[in-house]
Design a protein around this motif. Sequence first.
Motif, PDB file in Angstrom:
ATOM      1  N   ARG A 217       0.810  -1.222   0.000  1.00 40.03           N
ATOM      2  CA  ARG A 217       0.000   0.000   0.000  1.00 40.03           C
ATOM      3  C   ARG A 217       0.842   1.271   0.000  1.00 40.03           C
ATOM      4  NH1 ARG A 217      -3.376  -2.730   4.299  1.00 40.03           N
ATOM      5  NH2 ARG A 217      -5.167  -3.651   3.208  1.00 40.03           N
ATOM      6  N   LEU A 218       2.074   1.192   0.442  1.00 44.31           N
ATOM      7  CA  LEU A 218       2.912   2.400   0.494  1.00 44.31           C
ATOM      8  C   LEU A 218       3.080   3.011  -0.893  1.00 44.31           C
ATOM      9  CD1 LEU A 218       5.728   1.473   3.040  1.00 44.31           C
ATOM     10  CD2 LEU A 218       3.801   3.013   3.375  1.00 44.31           C
ATOM     11  N   ASN A 219       3.346   2.186  -1.879  1.00 46.75           N
ATOM     12  CA  ASN A 219       3.407   2.635  -3.271  1.00 46.75           C
ATOM     13  C   ASN A 219       4.290   3.867  -3.431  1.00 46.75           C
ATOM     14  OD1 ASN A 219       2.747   2.461  -6.004  1.00 46.75           O
ATOM     15  ND2 ASN A 219       0.988   3.850  -5.797  1.00 46.75           N
ATOM     16  N   GLY A 220       5.454   3.814  -2.818  1.00 45.69           N
ATOM     17  CA  GLY A 220       6.407   4.906  -2.967  1.00 45.69           C
ATOM     18  C   GLY A 220       6.340   5.969  -1.899  1.00 45.69           C
ATOM     19  N   SER A 221       5.284   6.015  -1.112  1.00 45.93           N
ATOM     20  CA  SER A 221       5.188   7.010  -0.050  1.00 45.93           C
ATOM     21  C   SER A 221       6.078   6.602   1.119  1.00 45.93           C
ATOM     22  CB  SER A 221       3.740   7.163   0.421  1.00 45.93           C
ATOM     23  OG  SER A 221       3.256   5.955   0.966  1.00 45.93           O
ATOM     24  N   ARG A 222       6.476   7.565   1.935  1.00 50.82           N
ATOM     25  CA  ARG A 222       7.372   7.302   3.056  1.00 50.82           C
ATOM     26  C   ARG A 222       6.814   7.954   4.334  1.00 50.82           C
ATOM     27  NH1 ARG A 222      12.150   5.174   1.598  1.00 50.82           N
ATOM     28  NH2 ARG A 222      13.103   5.828   3.577  1.00 50.82           N
ATOM     29  N   PRO A 223       5.731   7.427   4.860  1.00 51.68           N
ATOM     30  CA  PRO A 223       5.151   8.008   6.074  1.00 51.68           C
ATOM     31  C   PRO A 223       6.021   7.730   7.299  1.00 51.68           C
ATOM     32  CG  PRO A 223       4.019   5.983   5.518  1.00 51.68           C
ATOM     33  CD  PRO A 223       4.965   6.267   4.379  1.00 51.68           C
ATOM     34  N   ARG A 224       5.796   8.523   8.334  1.00 56.19           N
ATOM     35  CA  ARG A 224       6.514   8.356   9.591  1.00 56.19           C
ATOM     36  C   ARG A 224       5.506   7.996  10.682  1.00 56.19           C
ATOM     37  NH1 ARG A 224       8.901  12.735   6.813  1.00 56.19           N
ATOM     38  NH2 ARG A 224       7.119  13.998   7.450  1.00 56.19           N
ATOM     39  N   LEU A 225       5.873   7.047  11.533  1.00 57.66           N
ATOM     40  CA  LEU A 225       5.009   6.613  12.627  1.00 57.66           C
ATOM     41  C   LEU A 225       5.721   6.811  13.953  1.00 57.66           C
ATOM     42  CD1 LEU A 225       2.560   5.148  13.885  1.00 57.66           C
ATOM     43  CD2 LEU A 225       3.758   2.981  13.428  1.00 57.66           C
ATOM     44  N   LEU A 226       5.042   7.478  14.870  1.00 65.16           N
ATOM     45  CA  LEU A 226       5.517   7.625  16.244  1.00 65.16           C
ATOM     46  C   LEU A 226       4.566   6.850  17.148  1.00 65.16           C
ATOM     47  CD1 LEU A 226       7.248   8.882  18.482  1.00 65.16           C
ATOM     48  CD2 LEU A 226       5.772  10.922  18.363  1.00 65.16           C
ATOM     49  N   LEU A 227       5.072   5.787  17.772  1.00 65.15           N
ATOM     50  CA  LEU A 227       4.291   4.972  18.692  1.00 65.15           C
ATOM     51  C   LEU A 227       4.689   5.328  20.117  1.00 65.15           C
ATOM     52  CD1 LEU A 227       4.378   1.474  16.963  1.00 65.15           C
ATOM     53  CD2 LEU A 227       2.307   2.682  17.665  1.00 65.15           C
ATOM     54  N   MET A 228       3.707   5.663  20.946  1.00 68.25           N
ATOM     55  CA  MET A 228       3.986   6.092  22.315  1.00 68.25           C
ATOM     56  C   MET A 228       3.207   5.243  23.312  1.00 68.25           C
ATOM     57  SD  MET A 228       3.811  10.199  21.569  1.00 68.25           S
ATOM     58  CE  MET A 228       2.464   9.952  20.393  1.00 68.25           C
ATOM     59  N   ARG A 229       3.848   5.000  24.450  1.00 68.03           N
ATOM     60  CA  ARG A 229       3.220   4.165  25.466  1.00 68.03           C
ATOM     61  C   ARG A 229       3.810   4.487  26.833  1.00 68.03           C
ATOM     62  NH1 ARG A 229       0.177  -0.266  26.024  1.00 68.03           N
ATOM     63  NH2 ARG A 229       0.677  -1.761  27.659  1.00 68.03           N
ATOM     64  N   GLY A 230       2.978   4.522  27.864  1.00 65.78           N
ATOM     65  CA  GLY A 230       3.457   4.678  29.229  1.00 65.78           C
ATOM     66  C   GLY A 230       3.870   3.334  29.795  1.00 65.78           C
ATOM     67  N   ASP A 231       4.932   3.300  30.604  1.00 70.68           N
ATOM     68  CA  ASP A 231       5.397   2.003  31.087  1.00 70.68           C
ATOM     69  C   ASP A 231       4.581   1.478  32.267  1.00 70.68           C
ATOM     70  OD1 ASP A 231       6.299   3.564  33.183  1.00 70.68           O
ATOM     71  OD2 ASP A 231       8.384   2.877  33.080  1.00 70.68           O
ATOM     72  N   LEU A 232       3.550   2.217  32.671  1.00 73.23           N
ATOM     73  CA  LEU A 232       2.646   1.714  33.703  1.00 73.23           C
ATOM     74  C   LEU A 232       1.271   1.371  33.136  1.00 73.23           C
ATOM     75  CD1 LEU A 232       3.440   4.016  36.779  1.00 73.23           C
ATOM     76  CD2 LEU A 232       4.366   1.753  36.202  1.00 73.23           C
ATOM     77  N   GLU A 233       1.177   1.271  31.830  1.00 73.94           N
ATOM     78  CA  GLU A 233      -0.103   0.931  31.213  1.00 73.94           C
ATOM     79  C   GLU A 233      -0.324  -0.573  31.186  1.00 73.94           C
ATOM     80  OE1 GLU A 233      -1.709   3.249  27.918  1.00 73.94           O
ATOM     81  OE2 GLU A 233       0.337   3.942  27.569  1.00 73.94           O
ATOM     82  N   PRO A 234      -1.568  -1.020  31.375  1.00 76.34           N
ATOM     83  CA  PRO A 234      -1.860  -2.450  31.195  1.00 76.34           C
ATOM     84  C   PRO A 234      -1.873  -2.789  29.716  1.00 76.34           C
ATOM     85  CG  PRO A 234      -3.885  -1.250  31.624  1.00 76.34           C
ATOM     86  CD  PRO A 234      -2.750  -0.259  31.769  1.00 76.34           C
ATOM     87  N   ALA A 235      -1.672  -4.058  29.421  1.00 77.93           N
ATOM     88  CA  ALA A 235      -1.700  -4.495  28.029  1.00 77.93           C
ATOM     89  C   ALA A 235      -3.093  -4.375  27.443  1.00 77.93           C
ATOM     90  CB  ALA A 235      -1.198  -5.935  27.914  1.00 77.93           C
ATOM     91  N   SER A 236      -4.127  -4.471  28.292  1.00 73.98           N
ATOM     92  CA  SER A 236      -5.514  -4.351  27.855  1.00 73.98           C
ATOM     93  C   SER A 236      -6.362  -3.999  29.070  1.00 73.98           C
ATOM     94  CB  SER A 236      -6.010  -5.658  27.228  1.00 73.98           C
ATOM     95  OG  SER A 236      -6.248  -6.617  28.232  1.00 73.98           O
TER      96      SER A 236
END
Length: 309
Positions: A217-236
């Motif tokens: 799906r990228l088809n030549g595009s170069r998006p950037r992803l920033l994934l953020m998470r707190g280390d005291l968060e539950p998995a669900s």
Amino acid sequence: MGRLISLALLLMAQAAVAKPAPDQLMDAPVLREASAYRFSTLELESADGARHYRIWLGQPPAVSDASPVAYLLDGNAAMAALDSQGLNQLAQSASPPVLVAVGYATPLRIERNARTFDYTPRVGSAVEQRDPLTAVPSGGADVFLDLLSGNIRPQVNQRLGITPQRQLLWGHSYGGLLVLHALLTRPQAFDDYAAASPSLWWNQGVVSAESQALAQRLNGSRPRLLLMRGDLEPASPASVSPSKEASDTAFKTLVGSLQQVHGLQVRQQTFAGLGHGPMLPASLRYTLQMLSQGSHARQSGSPSSSSVQ
């Protein structure tokens, strides 16, 4: 008895993480205090008339095609998380971003039913889809993204009088889920995607499966992803231990798989000492700071909740 009390308190804490208080009112001091940003509003309805949107457009002193534009989901909560001092600092940065807080026409901080529908992807072919956590209607992510790209964004650009060269989509929790769904299915829609505390557990991790076709799906595009998470968060919401003690395998697996996609720039940022709720304002401040510096992939240590003012 003590164990029962502890269990009850734990369950109450889990419910607070999973379900925002339905009656919490929106309080956004930036709308009544002076700052370097000027705010105006735009209102519209969904195609079926069931959801009513209010968009806050925040403009720094100077706006041009080179100004980055940040689309903020849960706009009511995002506006409440901003402060005048932070906006003044953004206005003095290298690249002051335009802010587009996409919220709902309600006095509430969180419009649970509307966001549940808008921020969750369609699963299967059932006529009616219900959210596994709240049992309210869900599955309207693509309808919402069509509205965002085909209606809201053109109106914003017209009001600004620009054609932005860099656009970012930020979201927290269910909003983070939508950010990932947008990236994995529409990688050309935005230049930057910032997903904070994404609900990867939702519907047995269905959004993670969408990553399998991303390379095509990228088809030549170069998006950037920033994934953020707190280390005291539950998995669900069903987890009884924070992620510091019980590793969130789904999150790590997704990061690992996305880092293998050629053309996608991925950065993971962990916030020390933060749980799910505090991650909303902390991730928003951090994202806007990175965007205002014209940067995405700058490496740094894990910030605390006060790292981004």
